[in-house]
Design a protein around this motif. Structure first.
Motif, PDB file in Angstrom:
ATOM      1  N   VAL A  37      -9.986  83.754 -35.423  1.00 56.00           N
ATOM      2  CA  VAL A  37      -9.720  82.806 -34.342  1.00 56.00           C
ATOM      3  C   VAL A  37     -10.087  83.458 -33.016  1.00 56.00           C
ATOM      4  CG1 VAL A  37      -7.951  81.436 -33.183  1.00 56.00           C
ATOM      5  CG2 VAL A  37      -7.870  81.712 -35.670  1.00 56.00           C
ATOM      6  N   PRO A  38     -11.153  82.964 -32.363  1.00 55.58           N
ATOM      7  CA  PRO A  38     -11.537  83.525 -31.062  1.00 55.58           C
ATOM      8  C   PRO A  38     -10.599  83.048 -29.961  1.00 55.58           C
ATOM      9  CG  PRO A  38     -13.029  81.760 -31.696  1.00 55.58           C
ATOM     10  CD  PRO A  38     -12.085  81.952 -32.833  1.00 55.58           C
ATOM     11  N   PRO A  39     -10.588  83.729 -28.823  1.00 50.62           N
ATOM     12  CA  PRO A  39      -9.658  83.385 -27.728  1.00 50.62           C
ATOM     13  C   PRO A  39      -9.794  81.949 -27.225  1.00 50.62           C
ATOM     14  CG  PRO A  39     -10.729  85.489 -27.291  1.00 50.62           C
ATOM     15  CD  PRO A  39     -11.387  84.914 -28.500  1.00 50.62           C
ATOM     16  N   ASN A  40     -11.009  81.385 -27.261  1.00 52.05           N
ATOM     17  CA  ASN A  40     -11.202  80.039 -26.700  1.00 52.05           C
ATOM     18  C   ASN A  40     -10.636  78.932 -27.589  1.00 52.05           C
ATOM     19  OD1 ASN A  40     -13.081  80.251 -28.743  1.00 52.05           O
ATOM     20  ND2 ASN A  40     -14.754  79.352 -27.556  1.00 52.05           N
ATOM     21  N   VAL A  51      -2.594  77.665 -31.811  1.00 51.41           N
ATOM     22  CA  VAL A  51      -3.890  77.459 -32.459  1.00 51.41           C
ATOM     23  C   VAL A  51      -3.629  76.775 -33.786  1.00 51.41           C
ATOM     24  CG1 VAL A  51      -3.943  79.742 -33.579  1.00 51.41           C
ATOM     25  CG2 VAL A  51      -6.073  78.521 -33.137  1.00 51.41           C
ATOM     26  N   GLN A  52      -4.442  75.780 -34.103  1.00 52.62           N
ATOM     27  CA  GLN A  52      -4.356  75.109 -35.393  1.00 52.62           C
ATOM     28  C   GLN A  52      -5.478  75.632 -36.276  1.00 52.62           C
ATOM     29  OE1 GLN A  52      -4.263  70.816 -34.782  1.00 52.62           O
ATOM     30  NE2 GLN A  52      -2.163  70.876 -35.491  1.00 52.62           N
ATOM     31  N   ASN A  92       5.057  82.362 -34.159  1.00 51.01           N
ATOM     32  CA  ASN A  92       5.752  81.488 -35.086  1.00 51.01           C
ATOM     33  C   ASN A  92       4.719  80.667 -35.857  1.00 51.01           C
ATOM     34  OD1 ASN A  92       8.027  80.394 -36.260  1.00 51.01           O
ATOM     35  ND2 ASN A  92       8.161  78.727 -34.780  1.00 51.01           N
ATOM     36  N   VAL A  93       5.041  80.287 -37.089  1.00 55.57           N
ATOM     37  CA  VAL A  93       4.121  79.531 -37.939  1.00 55.57           C
ATOM     38  C   VAL A  93       4.758  78.207 -38.313  1.00 55.57           C
ATOM     39  CG1 VAL A  93       2.893  79.507 -40.130  1.00 55.57           C
ATOM     40  CG2 VAL A  93       3.151  81.640 -38.877  1.00 55.57           C
ATOM     41  N   ILE A  94       3.973  77.133 -38.228  1.00 53.89           N
ATOM     42  CA  ILE A  94       4.456  75.801 -38.573  1.00 53.89           C
ATOM     43  C   ILE A  94       3.431  75.138 -39.492  1.00 53.89           C
ATOM     44  CG2 ILE A  94       5.023  73.504 -37.689  1.00 53.89           C
ATOM     45  CD1 ILE A  94       5.761  74.851 -35.037  1.00 53.89           C
ATOM     46  N   HIS A  95       3.931  74.508 -40.553  1.00 55.26           N
ATOM     47  CA  HIS A  95       3.096  73.615 -41.360  1.00 55.26           C
ATOM     48  C   HIS A  95       3.990  72.474 -41.810  1.00 55.26           C
ATOM     49  CE1 HIS A  95       4.739  75.095 -45.241  1.00 55.26           C
ATOM     50  NE2 HIS A  95       4.808  76.248 -44.604  1.00 55.26           N
ATOM     51  N   SER A  96       3.442  71.270 -41.821  1.00 53.45           N
ATOM     52  CA  SER A  96       4.265  70.112 -42.170  1.00 53.45           C
ATOM     53  C   SER A  96       3.433  69.097 -42.941  1.00 53.45           C
ATOM     54  CB  SER A  96       4.845  69.458 -40.910  1.00 53.45           C
ATOM     55  OG  SER A  96       3.832  68.797 -40.193  1.00 53.45           O
ATOM     56  N   SER A  97       4.133  68.180 -43.594  1.00 47.83           N
ATOM     57  CA  SER A  97       3.435  67.145 -44.349  1.00 47.83           C
ATOM     58  C   SER A  97       2.839  66.089 -43.419  1.00 47.83           C
ATOM     59  CB  SER A  97       4.375  66.501 -45.363  1.00 47.83           C
ATOM     60  OG  SER A  97       5.532  66.027 -44.721  1.00 47.83           O
ATOM     61  N   GLN A  98       3.277  66.043 -42.156  1.00 50.82           N
ATOM     62  CA  GLN A  98       2.680  65.101 -41.202  1.00 50.82           C
ATOM     63  C   GLN A  98       1.281  65.546 -40.793  1.00 50.82           C
ATOM     64  OE1 GLN A  98       6.033  65.998 -40.691  1.00 50.82           O
ATOM     65  NE2 GLN A  98       6.725  64.053 -41.505  1.00 50.82           N
ATOM     66  N   GLU A  99       1.056  66.843 -40.740  1.00 55.35           N
ATOM     67  CA  GLU A  99      -0.257  67.371 -40.373  1.00 55.35           C
ATOM     68  C   GLU A  99      -0.813  68.148 -41.560  1.00 55.35           C
ATOM     69  OE1 GLU A  99      -0.613  69.285 -36.599  1.00 55.35           O
ATOM     70  OE2 GLU A  99       0.976  68.076 -35.732  1.00 55.35           O
ATOM     71  N   LYS A 100      -1.158  67.410 -42.617  1.00 58.20           N
ATOM     72  CA  LYS A 100      -1.670  68.045 -43.827  1.00 58.20           C
ATOM     73  C   LYS A 100      -2.976  68.762 -43.525  1.00 58.20           C
ATOM     74  CE  LYS A 100      -1.390  64.051 -45.805  1.00 58.20           C
ATOM     75  NZ  LYS A 100      -0.591  62.913 -45.803  1.00 58.20           N
ATOM     76  N   VAL A 103      -2.324  74.746 -40.483  1.00 63.07           N
ATOM     77  CA  VAL A 103      -1.241  75.671 -40.175  1.00 63.07           C
ATOM     78  C   VAL A 103      -1.334  75.922 -38.676  1.00 63.07           C
ATOM     79  CG1 VAL A 103      -0.426  78.041 -40.430  1.00 63.07           C
ATOM     80  CG2 VAL A 103      -1.143  76.767 -42.436  1.00 63.07           C
ATOM     81  N   THR A 104      -0.219  75.777 -37.979  1.00 64.79           N
ATOM     82  CA  THR A 104      -0.201  76.012 -36.536  1.00 64.79           C
ATOM     83  C   THR A 104       0.524  77.321 -36.258  1.00 64.79           C
ATOM     84  OG1 THR A 104      -0.137  73.634 -36.119  1.00 64.79           O
ATOM     85  CG2 THR A 104       0.504  75.072 -34.305  1.00 64.79           C
ATOM     86  N   VAL A 105      -0.115  78.178 -35.474  1.00 61.10           N
ATOM     87  CA  VAL A 105       0.502  79.429 -35.041  1.00 61.10           C
ATOM     88  C   VAL A 105       0.824  79.270 -33.560  1.00 61.10           C
ATOM     89  CG1 VAL A 105       0.224  81.916 -34.748  1.00 61.10           C
ATOM     90  CG2 VAL A 105      -0.778  80.772 -36.740  1.00 61.10           C
ATOM     91  N   GLU A 106       2.099  79.462 -33.223  1.00 65.31           N
ATOM     92  CA  GLU A 106       2.546  79.359 -31.832  1.00 65.31           C
ATOM     93  C   GLU A 106       2.808  80.745 -31.275  1.00 65.31           C
ATOM     94  OE1 GLU A 106       4.865  75.090 -31.874  1.00 65.31           O
ATOM     95  OE2 GLU A 106       6.046  76.924 -31.952  1.00 65.31           O
ATOM     96  N   LEU A 107       2.511  80.919 -30.010  1.00 69.06           N
ATOM     97  CA  LEU A 107       2.736  82.168 -29.299  1.00 69.06           C
ATOM     98  C   LEU A 107       3.562  81.846 -28.063  1.00 69.06           C
ATOM     99  CD1 LEU A 107       2.172  85.176 -28.825  1.00 69.06           C
ATOM    100  CD2 LEU A 107      -0.017  84.535 -27.817  1.00 69.06           C
ATOM    101  N   ARG A 108       4.749  82.433 -27.982  1.00 66.56           N
ATOM    102  CA  ARG A 108       5.669  82.164 -26.868  1.00 66.56           C
ATOM    103  C   ARG A 108       5.968  83.459 -26.122  1.00 66.56           C
ATOM    104  NH1 ARG A 108       8.516  77.168 -27.860  1.00 66.56           N
ATOM    105  NH2 ARG A 108       7.934  76.373 -29.907  1.00 66.56           N
ATOM    106  N   GLY A 109       6.083  83.343 -24.818  1.00 67.45           N
ATOM    107  CA  GLY A 109       6.422  84.490 -23.994  1.00 67.45           C
ATOM    108  C   GLY A 109       7.919  84.727 -23.950  1.00 67.45           C
ATOM    109  N   ALA A 110       8.291  85.822 -23.346  1.00 70.77           N
ATOM    110  CA  ALA A 110       9.713  86.172 -23.218  1.00 70.77           C
ATOM    111  C   ALA A 110      10.395  85.222 -22.245  1.00 70.77           C
ATOM    112  CB  ALA A 110       9.840  87.612 -22.738  1.00 70.77           C
TER     113      ALA A 110
END
Length: 135
Positions: A37-40, A51-52, A92-100, A103-110
């Motif tokens: 996964v590139p930065p863009n 990123v999805q 954090n990683v999310i996958h759901s049956s709504q978005e078959k 896989v979504t990877v989330e990045l959160r700051g402090a």
């Protein structure tokens, strides 16, 4: 007479090793997807960078029953299991049956802040481990 006493022991020595327990193991191979996964490709939604990653193998059934494990390689060689906190930011990683198929990877700051921009390409390893439902 002593010979007759040893005969049952001798026969047991031949019979017992022939008794073996057989087991049938069914091995269902897992599916491993490597994705760079590139930065863009990272987006921003509020205070979250995300990123999805397309994973066509992740359908409604596998999303419900199978195990989904995601790792990230920041340096290209060492994979670290997600979710994780690294350098003050949480992944954090999310996958759901709504978005078959994603896989979504989330990045959160402090402290709820937006995470720093992603500046290099990361490799993600997604492993889908088949399972079945037991009622």
């Amino acid at each position: 007479m002593k010979t007759w006493l040893y005969l049952p022991l001798l026969l047991l020595g031949f019979i017992l090793p022939g008794c073996t327990k057989t087991t049938n193991e069914v091995v269902i191979p897992n599916k491993t997807i490597l994705q760079d996964v590139p930065p863009n490709k990272w987006g921003v939604d509020g205070n979250v960078r995300y990123v999805q990653i397309a994973v066509p193998e992740l359908d409604a059934t596998s999303n419900q029953l199978d195990g989904v494990i995601v790792s990230i390689a920041r340096d290209g060689t060492l994979y670290e299991l997600l979710p994780e906190v690294f350098d003050g930011e949480s992944y954090n990683v999310i996958h759901s049956s709504q978005e078959k198929g994603f896989v979504t990877v989330e990045l959160r700051g402090a402290n709820g802040q937006l995470a720093k921009p992603v500046t290099k390409t990361y490799r993600f390893k997604i492993v889908i481990i088949p399972s079945s439902q037991i009622d």
